[in-house]
Design an enzyme around this catalytic site. Structure first.
Site, PDB file in Angstrom:
ATOM      1  N   ASN A 112      -4.366  24.166 -18.584  1.00  0.00           N
ATOM      2  CA  ASN A 112      -4.841  24.751 -19.836  1.00  0.00           C
ATOM      3  C   ASN A 112      -4.256  23.918 -20.973  1.00  0.00           C
ATOM      4  OD1 ASN A 112      -5.459  26.320 -22.044  1.00  0.00           O
ATOM      5  ND2 ASN A 112      -4.034  27.982 -21.533  1.00  0.00           N
ATOM      6  N   LYS A 131      -4.760  24.143 -24.051  1.00  0.00           N
ATOM      7  CA  LYS A 131      -4.611  24.911 -25.299  1.00  0.00           C
ATOM      8  C   LYS A 131      -5.135  24.105 -26.496  1.00  0.00           C
ATOM      9  CE  LYS A 131      -0.677  27.255 -23.319  1.00  0.00           C
ATOM     10  NZ  LYS A 131       0.373  28.238 -23.558  1.00  0.00           N
ATOM     11  N   HIS A 190      -6.580  35.136 -21.684  1.00  0.00           N
ATOM     12  CA  HIS A 190      -5.246  34.540 -21.805  1.00  0.00           C
ATOM     13  C   HIS A 190      -4.433  35.384 -22.792  1.00  0.00           C
ATOM     14  CE1 HIS A 190      -2.040  31.724 -22.715  1.00  0.00           C
ATOM     15  NE2 HIS A 190      -2.370  31.081 -21.607  1.00  0.00           N
ATOM     16  N   GLU A 249      -2.515  34.651 -25.082  1.00  0.00           N
ATOM     17  CA  GLU A 249      -2.560  34.201 -26.484  1.00  0.00           C
ATOM     18  C   GLU A 249      -3.824  34.716 -27.168  1.00  0.00           C
ATOM     19  OE1 GLU A 249      -1.959  30.045 -25.667  1.00  0.00           O
ATOM     20  OE2 GLU A 249       0.085  30.486 -25.011  1.00  0.00           O
ATOM     21  N   GLU A 270       0.201  35.750 -15.263  1.00  0.00           N
ATOM     22  CA  GLU A 270       1.028  34.983 -16.188  1.00  0.00           C
ATOM     23  C   GLU A 270       1.944  35.923 -16.968  1.00  0.00           C
ATOM     24  OE1 GLU A 270      -0.883  30.990 -17.197  1.00  0.00           O
ATOM     25  OE2 GLU A 270      -1.691  32.447 -18.611  1.00  0.00           O
ATOM     26  N   GLY A 323       5.314  29.112 -21.801  1.00  0.00           N
ATOM     27  CA  GLY A 323       5.807  28.195 -22.829  1.00  0.00           C
ATOM     28  C   GLY A 323       7.276  28.346 -23.161  1.00  0.00           C
ATOM     29  N   SER A 340       5.369  28.384 -17.309  1.00  0.00           N
ATOM     30  CA  SER A 340       6.375  27.322 -17.196  1.00  0.00           C
ATOM     31  C   SER A 340       6.418  26.663 -15.807  1.00  0.00           C
ATOM     32  CB  SER A 340       7.757  27.845 -17.590  1.00  0.00           C
ATOM     33  OG  SER A 340       7.737  28.278 -18.938  1.00  0.00           O
TER      34      SER A 340
HETATM   35  C1  PEP Z   1      -0.461  28.909 -20.027  1.00  0.00           C
HETATM   36  O1  PEP Z   1      -0.744  28.556 -21.149  1.00  0.00           O
HETATM   37  O2  PEP Z   1      -1.313  29.533 -19.376  1.00  0.00           O
HETATM   38  C2  PEP Z   1       0.853  28.568 -19.486  1.00  0.00           C
HETATM   39  C3  PEP Z   1       1.199  29.067 -18.341  1.00  0.00           C
HETATM   40  O3  PEP Z   1       1.652  27.759 -20.250  1.00  0.00           O
HETATM   41  P1  PEP Z   1       3.035  27.059 -19.785  1.00  0.00           P
HETATM   42  O4  PEP Z   1       2.781  26.418 -18.449  1.00  0.00           O
HETATM   43  O5  PEP Z   1       3.320  26.073 -20.860  1.00  0.00           O
HETATM   44  O6  PEP Z   1       4.047  28.151 -19.684  1.00  0.00           O
END
Ligand code: PEP
Length: 259
Positions: free
Chosen positions: A10, A12, A103, A105, A175, A181, A221
């Protein structure tokens, strides 16, 4: 039951079109030496404006078919007065095979509700595309001991009215929001436990057989150093990767860790 692993990046709101081209080419070069059958399914999700360029790199210039294209979002209506939105057919025009929905976000900053995510999932499946449906708890919910109930509710609402066969084709990404992040990866055994709980919820809505087919990813992460342990778990079928998908070398290491 063997489920083909899936590693999705992803991107972003990162990368200009030129940078997106460079990144997808880097990923394709990194996996070139492997046969498609040995690789996990590999997906990249650029911003909307880079989708045509990334599609061109994948399908016209490389033609290798080893990397699939995803969008990070869509709108569920086919067309109309919805300023700023993008329809599923507009995404499909560029041969996207997946669309990420729900997601955290988008839920947190853009007010997406479970009902909207359900409408998107239905419209995506009707168009023959695979939704990657995200779910996850906040740190407060985890500390309050309501993780499983919260995620069960998100999944039941996201899958409402979807046929069992379509549920089986979908992808879910667990997630935990506190792991996205932040560099704080969820303990693999705990992530596996939650994912097994998600599979039980899917079994209740779509039957055991379909629950055994659906791929459920972990996201939060994920790094080259964590992927092997994550993939060794019984119910983790792959990863949705944010930060570490922005560097071709790291993303390729994660892909290799899922082989
Ligand atoms: C994500 O944006 O779905 C995500 C898991 O980000 P990160 O791997 O940076 O934690």
């Amino acid at each position: 039951m063997t489920r083909k692993p899936l590693i999705a990046g992803n991107w972003k709101m990162h990368n200009t079109t030129a940078e997106a081209r460079e990144l997808v080419v880097g990923v394709m070069q990194g996996v070139k030496e492997f046969e498609k059958s040995e690789l996990p399914d590999i997906v990249v999700a650029p911003v909307f404006t880079s989708i045509p360029a990334v599609s061109e790199e994948i399908f016209e210039k490389c033609g290798c078919g080893k990397v699939a294209l995803a969008a990070q979002n869509c709108y569920f209506e086919p067309k109309g007065a919805f300023t700023g939105e993008i329809s599923i057919d507009m995404i499909k025009e560029f041969k996207a095979e997946y669309i990420i929905i729900g997601h955290s976000e988008r839920r947190q900053y853009f007010g997406e509700t479970d009902e909207m995510i359900n409408s998107k999932a239905k419209a995506i499946l009707a168009a023959g595309i695979i939704p990657i449906i995200c779910c996850g708890e906040t740190l407060e919910q985890r500390e309050a001991g309501v993780t499983d109930a919260h995620i069960a509710s998100q999944i039941v609402k996201a899958l409402e009215g979807i046929t069992p066969a379509d549920v089986a084709k979908s992808v879910i990404a667990y997630e935990p929001i506190w792991a996205i992040g932040t560099g704080k990866t969820c303990d693999s055994v705990e992530a596996n436990r939650v994912i097994a709980e998600i599979r039980k919820v899917v079994a209740q809505v779509a039957g055991r057989e379909n629950a055994d087919k659906i791929r459920i990813l972990y996201g939060g992460s994920v790094k080259p150093s964590t992927i092997k342990e994550q993939m060794a778990q019984s119910d983790i079928d792959g990863a949705l990767v944010g930060g570490a998908s922005l560097k071709a070398d790291d993303f390729v290491e994660i892909i290799k860790g899922a082989m």
